[in-house]
Design a protein around this motif. Structure first.
Motif: not given
Ligand SMILES: Cc1ncc(COP(=O)(O)O)c(C=O)c1O
Length: 402
Positions: A354-355, A270-272, A357, A274-275
């Motif tokens: 992104t990390t 998910e985070r990637q 949030g 969003k990155t």
């Protein structure tokens, strides 16, 4: 030293990190890095050590290797390289002889020093030729790569970059390498996290060797990794140890094992994603404000902004932004008329924010603030106002909650 560490913690919390090669590793990574494994000497590999007392070291390294292979679908993984450059050197020396020809991407078009830049010792060991970008499209010109491969006849072709905002066609590069019987290596240091999450295509099925670092998009601790086909495993093992290194840093291997486990979890994917979204939002935001971005956008975690339309240089932008709490690096753009210590561009990376949030809304706000600061770089009152807004954003999105 304690004071310096506390001050660095405070700097990290109170500034926005837009360096494309950095990220904010979780505390579990630091715990592994600072663990008792910092002291154990363990020359060799699991089951084949030159020191006694390696029962837990063997378990640690085997677990880390198994996770790396699973995460990237690789046949073999060597986790001992101390850094990305060490990993690249080990690959070169594993299958090439001193003086052999290697074809890589030009540093000034986005490549890396360890890909044979004259300032790197790699250029004293091997005979490098460089391909560049097509200056109109600012993308890799695969026809040029093919032509150079056939005229130069390299024993290895390398793909991978530190400031290329687009995807690389590994299949095409592998085909070119095969057509001249060259090994194909990919240095995916920057994009390893995106590849691990499967949000962009990866090189493992196409390359003989893949190297990367664990501390950029992958969000682990420092260090390098080599993945390769089984047929090259023994040569890689011997070249890393005893060829180029001595004892492995088991504490860093422990952190790599933690990093790979985190990367196997759904939240990482998910985070990637969003990155990627945040990088695209940076590119769109700057374009909207009248800046040109190299290639007109991005497919990965980074954006190269050409500052010439605003009469700015990279060095002025970097210094101004740092003064208000935004950390970016100046970067040459393809065909840059300025020297590397001045540059016409900045490189912006989305992993760090992104990390924390942050999402598209915050990116739009950051672009506004960057634009205001850069255009008012001599107006102290404007810069102070921007600083306050950056400080507020940092407070709302802490890196470490405790
Ligand atoms: C493409 C690429 N390869 C290798 C490296 C080098 O990694 P290290 O600094 O860990 O040696 C970098 C680092 O920035 C990089 O961007």
């Amino acid at each position: 030293m304690a004071r310096i560490i506390r001050q660095e913690e405070s700097r990290i919390e109170n500034t926005l990190d837009l360096i494309a090669a950095e990220n904010h590793a979780p505390r579990s990574i630091f715990e592994a890095q600072g663990s008792i494994f910092s002291t154990k000497a363990a020359e060799g590999y699991p089951g084949r050590r030159f020191h006694a007392g390696c029962i837990h070291a063997d378990e640690l390294e085997s677990l880390a290797i198994a996770r790396a292979k699973r995460l990237f679908g690789a046949e073999h993984a060597n986790l001992q390289p101390h850094s990305g450059v060490s990993a690249n050197l080990a690959v070169y020396f594993s299958v090439l002889d001193v003086g052999d020809r290697i074809l890589t991407m030009k540093l000034s078009h986005g490549g890396h020093l360890s890909h044979g830049d004259p300032s790197s010792i790699t250029s004293r060991c091997f005979n490098f030729k460089h391909y560049g970008l097509n200056l109109k499209t600012e993308r890799i010109d695969y026809d040029e790569v093919k032509e150079l491969a056939h005229s130069f006849n390299p024993r290895m072709i390398v793909a991978g970059a530190s400031s290329y905002p687009r995807l690389i066609d590994y299949e095409k590069m592998a085909e070119i390498a095969r057509s001249v019987s060259a090994y194909f290596m990919v240095d995916m240091a920057h994009i390893a996290g995106l590849v691990a999450a499967g949000v962009i295509p990866g090189p493992v099925p196409h390359a003989d060797f893949v190297t990367f670092t664990t501390y950029k998009t992958l969000n682990g601790g420092r260090g390098g990794v080599i993945l390769c086909r089984q047929e090259h495993a023994q040569k890689i093992s011997k070249t890393v140890f005893p060829g180029a290194q001595g004892t492995p840093s088991l504490n860093l291997l422990a952190a790599k094992a933690v990093c790979f486990q985190l990367a196997l979890e759904p939240a990482f994917k998910e985070r990637q994603k969003k990155t990627l979204e945040n990088a695209a939002a940076f590119a769109a935001g700057f374009e909207k404000k009248g800046y040109r971005t190299v290639t007109g956008g991005t497919d990965n975690h980074l954006v190269l902004v050409d500052l010439r339309s605003k009469d700015l240089t990279g060095v002025v932008a970097e210094k101004t932004l740092e003064s208000v709490g935004i950390i970016v690096n100046r970067n040459v753009i393809p065909g840059d008329p300025q020297k590397p210590d001045i540059t016409s561009g900045i490189r912006i990376g989305s992993p760090g924010i992104t990390t924390r949030g942050m999402a598209a809304q915050e990116v739009a706000q950051i672009v506004n603030l960057m634009d205001t600061a850069m255009l008012n770089n001599k107006h102290q009152d404007v810069l102070e106002n921007v600083s306050l807004k950056i400080a507020d954003l940092c407070r709302r999105f802490p890196v470490y909650k405790t």
